[in-house]
Design an enzyme around this catalytic site. Structure first.
Site, PDB file in Angstrom:
ATOM      1  N   TYR A   1       0.835  -1.216   0.143  1.00  0.00           N
ATOM      2  CA  TYR A   1       0.079   0.105   0.056  1.00  0.00           C
ATOM      3  C   TYR A   1       0.964   1.239   0.048  1.00  0.00           C
ATOM      4  O   TYR A   1       2.061   1.189   0.198  1.00  0.00           O
ATOM      5  CB  TYR A   1      -1.025  -0.038   1.182  1.00  0.00           C
ATOM      6  CG  TYR A   1      -0.260   0.498   2.669  1.00  0.00           C
ATOM      7  CD1 TYR A   1      -0.178   1.571   3.087  1.00  0.00           C
ATOM      8  CD2 TYR A   1       0.529  -0.487   3.247  1.00  0.00           C
ATOM      9  CE1 TYR A   1       0.155   1.938   4.352  1.00  0.00           C
ATOM     10  CE2 TYR A   1       1.046  -0.223   4.387  1.00  0.00           C
ATOM     11  CZ  TYR A   1       0.956   0.919   4.992  1.00  0.00           C
ATOM     12  OH  TYR A   1       1.606   1.144   6.229  1.00  0.00           O
TER      13      TYR A   1
ATOM     14  N   LYS B   1       6.556  -1.983   2.079  1.00  0.00           N
ATOM     15  CA  LYS B   1       5.369  -1.359   2.472  1.00  0.00           C
ATOM     16  C   LYS B   1       4.224  -2.273   2.452  1.00  0.00           C
ATOM     17  O   LYS B   1       3.297  -2.062   1.484  1.00  0.00           O
ATOM     18  CB  LYS B   1       5.382  -0.008   2.108  1.00  0.00           C
ATOM     19  CG  LYS B   1       4.146   0.919   2.898  1.00  0.00           C
ATOM     20  CD  LYS B   1       4.280   2.407   2.476  1.00  0.00           C
ATOM     21  CE  LYS B   1       3.145   3.281   3.413  1.00  0.00           C
ATOM     22  NZ  LYS B   1       3.663   3.449   4.532  1.00  0.00           N
TER      23      LYS B   1
ATOM     24  N   GLU C   1      12.257   2.533  14.307  1.00  0.00           N
ATOM     25  CA  GLU C   1      11.329   3.601  13.724  1.00  0.00           C
ATOM     26  C   GLU C   1      10.077   3.457  14.541  1.00  0.00           C
ATOM     27  O   GLU C   1       9.912   2.591  15.317  1.00  0.00           O
ATOM     28  CB  GLU C   1      11.340   3.143  12.130  1.00  0.00           C
ATOM     29  CG  GLU C   1      10.698   1.753  11.794  1.00  0.00           C
ATOM     30  CD  GLU C   1      10.222   1.424  10.449  1.00  0.00           C
ATOM     31  OE1 GLU C   1      10.264   2.133   9.725  1.00  0.00           O
ATOM     32  OE2 GLU C   1       9.804   0.282  10.120  1.00  0.00           O
TER      33      GLU C   1
ATOM     34  N   LEU D   1      11.687   1.318   7.137  1.00  0.00           N
ATOM     35  CA  LEU D   1      11.034   1.644   5.869  1.00  0.00           C
ATOM     36  C   LEU D   1      11.740   3.021   5.433  1.00  0.00           C
ATOM     37  O   LEU D   1      11.949   3.862   6.205  1.00  0.00           O
ATOM     38  CB  LEU D   1       9.513   1.799   5.907  1.00  0.00           C
ATOM     39  CG  LEU D   1       8.690   2.568   4.777  1.00  0.00           C
ATOM     40  CD1 LEU D   1       8.720   1.038   3.580  1.00  0.00           C
ATOM     41  CD2 LEU D   1       7.387   2.843   5.030  1.00  0.00           C
TER      42      LEU D   1
END
Length: 288
Positions: free
Chosen positions: A33, A149, A182, A207
């Site tokens: 996505y 992702k 993250e 990411l």
């Protein structure tokens, strides 16, 4: 106003939008996505978002659901039909509908695609920027390929709920050795004692955020030094400033982590400078 979604070639009422129960995104989280901000009728950093979509699809060996130019037309049409001037669009591509089997379906299986859009309230984002947010740290427990992702976000959802129950707005993943990775839905930054901006390298373990990438351009333009360097939770807690970045929030200052204030417990100047300059540097594409 009735919301409109795009689902596998059709524009339908959001309330009526459906995918098949054997779509592999539903069965296996076998899909990817992207989320992209819309500001004043302009799509922010669309080229980079589509480039990353292409990389995610390639890593999972899923074909593009349509030509890239056609996808851009669909995105624009969904935004226009939903009258989004300030908000976001969400697009999801899965491997498609096939009988439930762990191995890939026949190569002719057509990928599924959904595009939705919604307006957001800029005042809410402005309030978080003015006041800052709180975060907690959590042990890393996700699969190793977080650089893709994917729609497999169960861990992220669980730790976001944990943050909410702790009175915070974000959860920050930390490796077993204490190294910061993250956020559940963000990249994490800190400003050290010399005023240098630090963020973990994106080659592995996080990411490669689109806002993260554009922010580097912005910081360079402002003359702010950046080092892609791993840092510990202890160093983050002792830093001059911490903030998180994401497509829909750009740059939120973090004023408290695990109940401990960051610096003086108020938003810092570096994140403010970057936020103010961000849209001067970011790519902007009209929805028209």
């Amino acid at each position: 106003m009735t919301r409109i979604a795009y689902v596998n070639g059709r524009y339908v009422r959001h309330a009526d939008a459906k995918v098949h129960i054997e779509d592999r995104g539903y069965q296996f989280a076998d899909g990817v996505y992207e989320v992209c901000e819309v500001r004043h009728g302009m799509i922010v950093d669309m080229t980079r978002h589509l480039d990353r979509l292409g990389r995610s699809l390639s890593e999972l060996r899923i074909a593009w659901p349509m030509h890239r130019a056609a996808l851009v037309r669909v995105i624009r049409e969904v935004l226009k039909r939903n009258r989004v001037k300030n908000g976001l669009f969400y697009m999801q591509v899965t491997r498609g509908v096939a009988k439930r089997d762990h191995v890939f379906p026949h190569p002719d299986t057509k990928p599924s695609i959904v595009v939705t859009a919604k307006s957001t309230n800029p005042a809410i984002i402005a309030a978080k920027n003015a006041n800052g947010i709180k975060a907690i740290t959590v042990p890393e427990n996700r699969w190793d390929r977080v650089d893709i992702k994917t729609v497999g976000l169960l861990s992220n959802a669980l730790v976001r709920q944990q943050a909410k129950e702790a009175g915070a707005q974000e959860a920050i993943y930390v490796d077993a050795d204490g190294t910061v990775k993250e956020g559940a839905a963000t990249n994490v930054w800190m400003v050290d004692e010399d005023g240098t901006l630090l963020t973990r390298p994106a080659e592995h373990g996080i990411l490669r955020g689109i806002t993260r990438t554009t922010l580097m351009d912005v910081a360079g333009n402002l003359g702010i030094k950046i080092r892609e360097e791993a840092f510990s939770t202890e160093k983050m807690l002792a830093s001059r400033e911490v903030f998180i970045t994401a497509a829909t929030s750009i740059c939120f200052p973090v004023v408290e982590i695990d109940g401990k204030p960051i610096a003086n417990g108020h938003p810092g100047s570096v994140s403010q400078k970057i936020r103010e300059a961000f849209f001067d540097i970011a790519e902007k594409t009209s929805i028209w």
